[in-house]
Design an enzyme around this catalytic site. Structure first.
Site, PDB file in Angstrom:
ATOM      1  CG  ASP A  13      -1.908   1.179   1.233  1.00 34.36           C
ATOM      2  OD1 ASP A  13      -2.279   1.661   0.145  1.00 34.36           O
ATOM      3  OD2 ASP A  13      -2.315   1.616   2.331  1.00 34.36           O
ATOM      4  CB  SER A  14       0.209   4.794  -0.649  1.00 34.38           C
ATOM      5  OG  SER A  14      -1.053   4.863  -0.002  1.00 34.38           O
ATOM      6  CE1 TYR A  45       2.642   5.614  -4.073  1.00 36.15           C
ATOM      7  CE2 TYR A  45       1.324   3.685  -4.647  1.00 36.15           C
ATOM      8  CZ  TYR A  45       2.550   4.258  -4.392  1.00 36.15           C
ATOM      9  OH  TYR A  45       3.678   3.495  -4.457  1.00 36.15           O
ATOM     10  N   GLY A  46      -2.910   9.320  -4.088  1.00 33.16           N
ATOM     11  CA  GLY A  46      -3.935  10.116  -4.764  1.00 33.16           C
ATOM     12  C   GLY A  46      -3.403  11.457  -5.258  1.00 33.16           C
ATOM     13  CB  CYS A  77      -3.195   0.786  -2.554  1.00 32.09           C
ATOM     14  SG  CYS A  77      -3.252   2.544  -2.936  1.00 32.09           S
ATOM     15  CG  ASN A  78      -9.667   0.882  -3.097  1.00 31.62           C
ATOM     16  OD1 ASN A  78     -10.564   0.245  -3.626  1.00 31.62           O
ATOM     17  ND2 ASN A  78      -9.356   0.743  -1.827  1.00 31.62           N
ATOM     18  CD  GLU A 155      -0.457   6.407   6.732  1.00 36.83           C
ATOM     19  OE1 GLU A 155       0.615   6.340   7.341  1.00 36.83           O
ATOM     20  OE2 GLU A 155      -0.836   5.529   5.927  1.00 36.83           O
ATOM     21  CB  CYS A 187      -9.822   4.402   0.896  1.00 31.33           C
ATOM     22  SG  CYS A 187      -8.161   4.774   1.506  1.00 31.33           S
ATOM     23  CB  THR A 188      -6.890  -0.461   2.020  1.00 31.97           C
ATOM     24  OG1 THR A 188      -5.806   0.414   1.647  1.00 31.97           O
ATOM     25  CG2 THR A 188      -7.307  -1.294   0.828  1.00 31.97           C
ATOM     26  CG  HIS A 189      -5.317   4.559   4.707  1.00 31.07           C
ATOM     27  ND1 HIS A 189      -4.771   4.193   3.499  1.00 31.07           N
ATOM     28  CD2 HIS A 189      -4.278   5.019   5.459  1.00 31.07           C
ATOM     29  CE1 HIS A 189      -3.465   4.442   3.525  1.00 31.07           C
ATOM     30  NE2 HIS A 189      -3.144   4.936   4.698  1.00 31.07           N
TER      31      HIS A 189
END
Ligand code: DGL
Length: 273
Positions: A13-14, A45-46, A77-78, A155, A187-189
């Site tokens: 992922d980012s 990444y967005g 990560c989408n 984060e 979003c995986t977050h």
């Protein structure tokens, strides 16, 4: 494969969002060794041009595979999945699994046909989301929210900073106003923010993410390749958590709380490995 013959899986992922997917993979494959790789030097990444995301993903994953040969790669990560999968598949024979927002299962679950789609601004803009909605949720009202703050709050949470609940309430206000009964965590977050999201939207009945579906796909791919998918006698673990930037402060403790205690954490990888 790991030294025990158990499968080894690279989760990318980012940032720390892919940990929500790693939890699901660990649940389904408790004996597997997981290598967690985050390109947090380029997070989010967005905000990056597509060419940069493609280049960085491919380079970092190639380095990781050299050091840790893996049986499957999960792009957790989408934002990256929408653009890097063909490039990765051209680069390696290791099976690659990507993630897409769980619009299909959400459309199957909603009772009032009102769905909220929570994603990053980049994911919300991508045309493939229109296609997903058209294909699977044409009979639903789909309210999209692409908010830039949520990934950073996730984060920060991993560093022990509480989620700013008031700001989160405002960020998702449109979903409350639309009366959605189902929310897609695109979003995986976001599964890492679930407790706070539930406080913001207590009337939502179904929270849908892609973690379990990805984990099932990984099991299927490993089985196809003849790898052991039944739990072996020794428990798997996160053999390495690799970060291209600084290793986030407190990340080992945060991962341990998720049941993913890492054996080692390395920042500024690969230069410091
Ligand atoms: N976890 C990533 C995703 O699912 C974060 C997005 C980003 O880095 O912009 O899209």
């Amino acid at each position: 494969m790991s030294e025990h013959g158990a499968p080894r899986i690279l989760v990318f992922d980012s940032g720390i969002g892919g940990l929500s997917v790693a939890v699901c993979v660990h649940e389904k494959l408790p004996h597997a060794a997981i290598v967690y790789l985050a390109d947090n030097a380029a997070f989010p990444y967005g905000g990056q041009p597509e060419s940069v995301v493609i280049e960085r993903c491919c380079t970092l994953i190639a380095s990781a595979l050299e050091q840790y040969p893996c049986d499957a790669i999960v792009i957790a990560c989408n934002t990256a999945s929408t653009i890097v999968l063909p490039h990765l598949r051209a680069m390696t024979e290791v099976p690659v699994v990507g993630v897409v927002p769980a619009v299909k299962p959400a459309a199957a679950q909603t009772l009032n046909h009102r769905i909220g789609l929570l994603a990053t601004p980049a994911t919300v803009r991508r045309p493939y989301l229109d296609e997903l909605v058209r294909e699977f949720a044409a009979d639903c009202q789909v309210e999209r929210v692409g908010h830039p703050g949520l990934v950073q709050w996730a984060e920060d949470l991993a560093r022990g900073v509480p989620v700013p609940q008031g700001e989160l309430d405002n960020a998702v206000a449109r979903l409350r106003d639309a009366g959605v009964d189902t929310v897609v965590l695109g979003c995986t977050h976001y599964p890492l923010l679930l407790e706070s999201l539930k406080q913001s939207l207590p009337e939502v009945k179904f929270w849908v993410d892609s973690g379990d579906a990805i984990a099932r796909r990984v099991v299927w791919l490993l089985a196809q390749a003849g790898k052991p998918v039944e739990a072996l006698e020794y428990g798997g673990t996160v053999v390495a958590a690799l970060f291209s930037g600084n290793a986030p402060e407190g990340v080992a403790r945060y991962m341990a709380d998720l049941g993913l205690q890492p054996k080692r954490v390395t920042g500024h990888w690969p230069s410091k490995s």
